[in-house]
Write a protein that holds these residues in place. Structure first.
Motif, PDB file in Angstrom:
ATOM      1  N   ALA A 292       0.855  -1.188   0.000  1.00 26.34           N
ATOM      2  CA  ALA A 292       0.000   0.000   0.000  1.00 26.34           C
ATOM      3  C   ALA A 292       0.890   1.237   0.000  1.00 26.34           C
ATOM      4  O   ALA A 292       1.860   1.302   0.756  1.00 26.34           O
ATOM      5  CB  ALA A 292      -0.922   0.008   1.209  1.00 26.34           C
ATOM      6  N   PRO A 293       0.596   2.213  -0.845  1.00 26.28           N
ATOM      7  CA  PRO A 293       1.364   3.459  -0.819  1.00 26.28           C
ATOM      8  C   PRO A 293       1.031   4.259   0.436  1.00 26.28           C
ATOM      9  O   PRO A 293      -0.144   4.506   0.734  1.00 26.28           O
ATOM     10  CB  PRO A 293       0.922   4.189  -2.083  1.00 26.28           C
ATOM     11  CG  PRO A 293       0.182   3.172  -2.911  1.00 26.28           C
ATOM     12  CD  PRO A 293      -0.390   2.203  -1.934  1.00 26.28           C
ATOM     13  N   LEU A 294       2.056   4.654   1.173  1.00 22.58           N
ATOM     14  CA  LEU A 294       1.889   5.529   2.323  1.00 22.58           C
ATOM     15  C   LEU A 294       2.226   6.944   1.862  1.00 22.58           C
ATOM     16  O   LEU A 294       3.387   7.250   1.554  1.00 22.58           O
ATOM     17  CB  LEU A 294       2.803   5.103   3.466  1.00 22.58           C
ATOM     18  CG  LEU A 294       2.686   5.910   4.760  1.00 22.58           C
ATOM     19  CD1 LEU A 294       1.345   5.643   5.438  1.00 22.58           C
ATOM     20  CD2 LEU A 294       3.838   5.586   5.712  1.00 22.58           C
ATOM     21  N   VAL A 295       1.220   7.800   1.777  1.00 21.67           N
ATOM     22  CA  VAL A 295       1.412   9.164   1.285  1.00 21.67           C
ATOM     23  C   VAL A 295       1.835  10.048   2.460  1.00 21.67           C
ATOM     24  O   VAL A 295       1.138  10.135   3.483  1.00 21.67           O
ATOM     25  CB  VAL A 295       0.124   9.707   0.640  1.00 21.67           C
ATOM     26  CG1 VAL A 295       0.362  11.107   0.077  1.00 21.67           C
ATOM     27  CG2 VAL A 295      -0.337   8.765  -0.476  1.00 21.67           C
ATOM     28  N   LEU A 296       2.992  10.700   2.310  1.00 22.49           N
ATOM     29  CA  LEU A 296       3.564  11.498   3.380  1.00 22.49           C
ATOM     30  C   LEU A 296       3.069  12.938   3.306  1.00 22.49           C
ATOM     31  O   LEU A 296       2.390  13.348   2.347  1.00 22.49           O
ATOM     32  CB  LEU A 296       5.086  11.448   3.291  1.00 22.49           C
ATOM     33  CG  LEU A 296       5.696  10.036   3.160  1.00 22.49           C
ATOM     34  CD1 LEU A 296       7.201  10.118   3.044  1.00 22.49           C
ATOM     35  CD2 LEU A 296       5.274   9.158   4.336  1.00 22.49           C
ATOM     36  N   ALA A 297       3.437  13.718   4.314  1.00 24.11           N
ATOM     37  CA  ALA A 297       2.942  15.091   4.397  1.00 24.11           C
ATOM     38  C   ALA A 297       3.420  15.957   3.242  1.00 24.11           C
ATOM     39  O   ALA A 297       2.745  16.925   2.874  1.00 24.11           O
ATOM     40  CB  ALA A 297       3.375  15.707   5.730  1.00 24.11           C
ATOM     41  N   ASP A 298       4.571  15.634   2.651  1.00 24.04           N
ATOM     42  CA  ASP A 298       5.098  16.449   1.551  1.00 24.04           C
ATOM     43  C   ASP A 298       4.532  16.041   0.194  1.00 24.04           C
ATOM     44  O   ASP A 298       4.953  16.568  -0.838  1.00 24.04           O
ATOM     45  CB  ASP A 298       6.626  16.387   1.518  1.00 24.04           C
ATOM     46  CG  ASP A 298       7.158  14.976   1.279  1.00 24.04           C
ATOM     47  OD1 ASP A 298       6.342  14.042   1.118  1.00 24.04           O
ATOM     48  OD2 ASP A 298       8.398  14.812   1.260  1.00 24.04           O
ATOM     49  N   GLY A 299       3.596  15.105   0.161  1.00 22.77           N
ATOM     50  CA  GLY A 299       2.981  14.685  -1.091  1.00 22.77           C
ATOM     51  C   GLY A 299       3.674  13.544  -1.797  1.00 22.77           C
ATOM     52  O   GLY A 299       3.162  13.032  -2.792  1.00 22.77           O
ATOM     53  N   THR A 300       4.831  13.112  -1.305  1.00 18.79           N
ATOM     54  CA  THR A 300       5.494  11.927  -1.856  1.00 18.79           C
ATOM     55  C   THR A 300       4.941  10.692  -1.153  1.00 18.79           C
ATOM     56  O   THR A 300       4.178  10.792  -0.177  1.00 18.79           O
ATOM     57  CB  THR A 300       7.011  12.006  -1.671  1.00 18.79           C
ATOM     58  OG1 THR A 300       7.321  11.949  -0.266  1.00 18.79           O
ATOM     59  CG2 THR A 300       7.563  13.290  -2.264  1.00 18.79           C
ATOM     60  N   ALA A 301       5.311   9.531  -1.650  1.00 19.40           N
ATOM     61  CA  ALA A 301       4.801   8.286  -1.062  1.00 19.40           C
ATOM     62  C   ALA A 301       5.895   7.236  -1.033  1.00 19.40           C
ATOM     63  O   ALA A 301       6.866   7.280  -1.805  1.00 19.40           O
ATOM     64  CB  ALA A 301       3.595   7.769  -1.847  1.00 19.40           C
ATOM     65  N   VAL A 302       5.741   6.278  -0.128  1.00 18.87           N
ATOM     66  CA  VAL A 302       6.624   5.124  -0.061  1.00 18.87           C
ATOM     67  C   VAL A 302       5.743   3.877   0.010  1.00 18.87           C
ATOM     68  O   VAL A 302       4.712   3.870   0.697  1.00 18.87           O
ATOM     69  CB  VAL A 302       7.579   5.208   1.157  1.00 18.87           C
ATOM     70  CG1 VAL A 302       6.806   5.249   2.473  1.00 18.87           C
ATOM     71  CG2 VAL A 302       8.559   4.045   1.153  1.00 18.87           C
ATOM     72  N   LEU A 303       6.107   2.850  -0.738  1.00 24.54           N
ATOM     73  CA  LEU A 303       5.345   1.602  -0.708  1.00 24.54           C
ATOM     74  C   LEU A 303       5.655   0.831   0.568  1.00 24.54           C
ATOM     75  O   LEU A 303       6.829   0.659   0.932  1.00 24.54           O
ATOM     76  CB  LEU A 303       5.688   0.741  -1.927  1.00 24.54           C
ATOM     77  CG  LEU A 303       5.188   1.251  -3.283  1.00 24.54           C
ATOM     78  CD1 LEU A 303       5.753   0.381  -4.402  1.00 24.54           C
ATOM     79  CD2 LEU A 303       3.667   1.257  -3.339  1.00 24.54           C
ATOM     80  N   VAL A 304       4.608   0.349   1.216  1.00 29.63           N
ATOM     81  CA  VAL A 304       4.756  -0.444   2.442  1.00 29.63           C
ATOM     82  C   VAL A 304       4.219  -1.840   2.175  1.00 29.63           C
ATOM     83  O   VAL A 304       3.050  -2.007   1.787  1.00 29.63           O
ATOM     84  CB  VAL A 304       4.006   0.209   3.618  1.00 29.63           C
ATOM     85  CG1 VAL A 304       4.111  -0.672   4.869  1.00 29.63           C
ATOM     86  CG2 VAL A 304       4.546   1.606   3.894  1.00 29.63           C
ATOM     87  N   ASP A 305       5.067  -2.837   2.357  1.00 29.39           N
ATOM     88  CA  ASP A 305       4.658  -4.237   2.205  1.00 29.39           C
ATOM     89  C   ASP A 305       4.012  -4.677   3.509  1.00 29.39           C
ATOM     90  O   ASP A 305       4.692  -4.905   4.515  1.00 29.39           O
ATOM     91  CB  ASP A 305       5.885  -5.092   1.874  1.00 29.39           C
ATOM     92  CG  ASP A 305       5.515  -6.509   1.448  1.00 29.39           C
ATOM     93  OD1 ASP A 305       4.467  -7.004   1.901  1.00 29.39           O
ATOM     94  OD2 ASP A 305       6.277  -7.117   0.677  1.00 29.39           O
ATOM     95  N   ARG A 306       2.671  -4.784   3.495  1.00 34.43           N
ATOM     96  CA  ARG A 306       1.930  -5.108   4.715  1.00 34.43           C
ATOM     97  C   ARG A 306       2.138  -6.551   5.147  1.00 34.43           C
ATOM     98  O   ARG A 306       1.946  -6.885   6.316  1.00 34.43           O
ATOM     99  CB  ARG A 306       0.439  -4.839   4.497  1.00 34.43           C
ATOM    100  CG  ARG A 306       0.130  -3.395   4.132  1.00 34.43           C
ATOM    101  CD  ARG A 306      -1.336  -3.234   3.746  1.00 34.43           C
ATOM    102  NE  ARG A 306      -2.246  -3.473   4.869  1.00 34.43           N
ATOM    103  CZ  ARG A 306      -3.555  -3.644   4.734  1.00 34.43           C
ATOM    104  NH1 ARG A 306      -4.108  -3.631   3.509  1.00 34.43           N
ATOM    105  NH2 ARG A 306      -4.323  -3.842   5.781  1.00 34.43           N
TER     106      ARG A 306
END
Length: 271
Positions: A112-126
């Motif tokens: 799931a993409p985790l969208v950060l406060a600056d508008g970028t995202a990092v994929l998180v393998d749940r």
């Protein structure tokens, strides 16, 4: 005794032997480099399990492009390190990675993409979940993402090579490999250049997920290949010397086979 070694035939044999030995030594050195590289990976995995999580920005540079772009890959020193990040999950762009095996069972890893406060995202393998009844590629029942702000702690995992096709099925992205660059093209925000293997999450994630195990690389296999290639190199040189020595002794008459004994000509033993 060994002047025959200066003949074209023996000089050619020596050249081939030396070339073969040199190639085998180089193959051994190559495997030694792989042994050291894999050992370093194992050491980073072990160190990551003991370290306190650092902020995501300390490990991964933020992507600087627009939507669909991907940031720089992590430096080797931070691969498998633990990091923490806070943001909101994007439920519209969940990624299913099919054909993944955990405990000898084939299923899916769910990202799931985790969208950060600056508008970028990092994929998180749940984690890993089994397929629905009907086969290894049957669409699984994916637990809902937690709503609102979440904080995750995970391991920095480099993007996987290759990737293959990225498609959509039932509203979710689906792929075979976690190639961050290819997945970024399907997402409406810049993506960090690695993904996170989830260790902890606040609020806690659904317990039906199984953690994706982090396996150590088989570095001792490479070390075995080092010894094997170096032994082959030594055997080729020893073999050349043995054949040359046998030829020299034969030329000097030192290895002349003995005449067979005529048992029929021997007198009969007395009664």
């Amino acid at each position: 005794m060994y002047r025959f070694l200066l003949t074209p035939r023996w000089l050619g044999a020596l050249a081939l032997t030396l070339v073969a030995a040199a190639v085998m030594v180089m193959l051994g050195n190559w495997q030694l480099d792989r042994y050291h590289a894999r050992t370093a990976v194992n050491e980073r995995i072990d160190a990551g399990s003991r370290m306190a999580p650092a902020p995501l920005r300390d490990a991964l540079p933020a992507p600087t492009g627009g939507a669909g772009s991907v940031g720089a890959a992590p430096a080797e020193r931070v691969e498998w390190s633990r990091v923490t990040a806070t943001g909101r999950y994007d439920a519209d762009n969940v990624v299913l990675v099919r054909g993944r095996t955990v405990e000898s069972k084939v299923g899916f890893e769910v990202l799931a993409p985790l969208v950060l406060a600056d508008g970028t995202a990092v994929l998180v393998d749940r984690g890993w979940i089994p397929p629905a009844p009907g086969g290894a590629v049957a669409m699984p029942q994916v637990p809902d993402l937690p709503a609102g702000e979440v904080t995750v702690v995970g391991r920095v995992h480099p993007s996987e090579p290759g990737g293959g096709e990225v498609s959509r099925r039932d509203g979710r992205l689906e792929t075979r490999r976690i190639a961050v660059g290819k997945l970024a093209r399907e997402l409406p925000y810049p993506l960090h250049g690695a993904y996170l293997l989830l260790d902890e999450q606040t609020p806690a994630d659904n317990p039906s997920f199984r953690a994706v195990p982090i396996g150590h690389t088989n570095n001792w296999q490479n070390f075995g290949y080092v010894i094997q290639w170096w032994i082959f190199a030594a055997m080729s040189l020893v073999g050349y010397g043995w054949v040359a020595r046998r030829e020299a002794r034969r030329a000097a008459g030192l290895d002349t086979p003995k005449a067979p004994v005529d048992r029929a000509a021997e007198p009969a033993a007395s009664a």
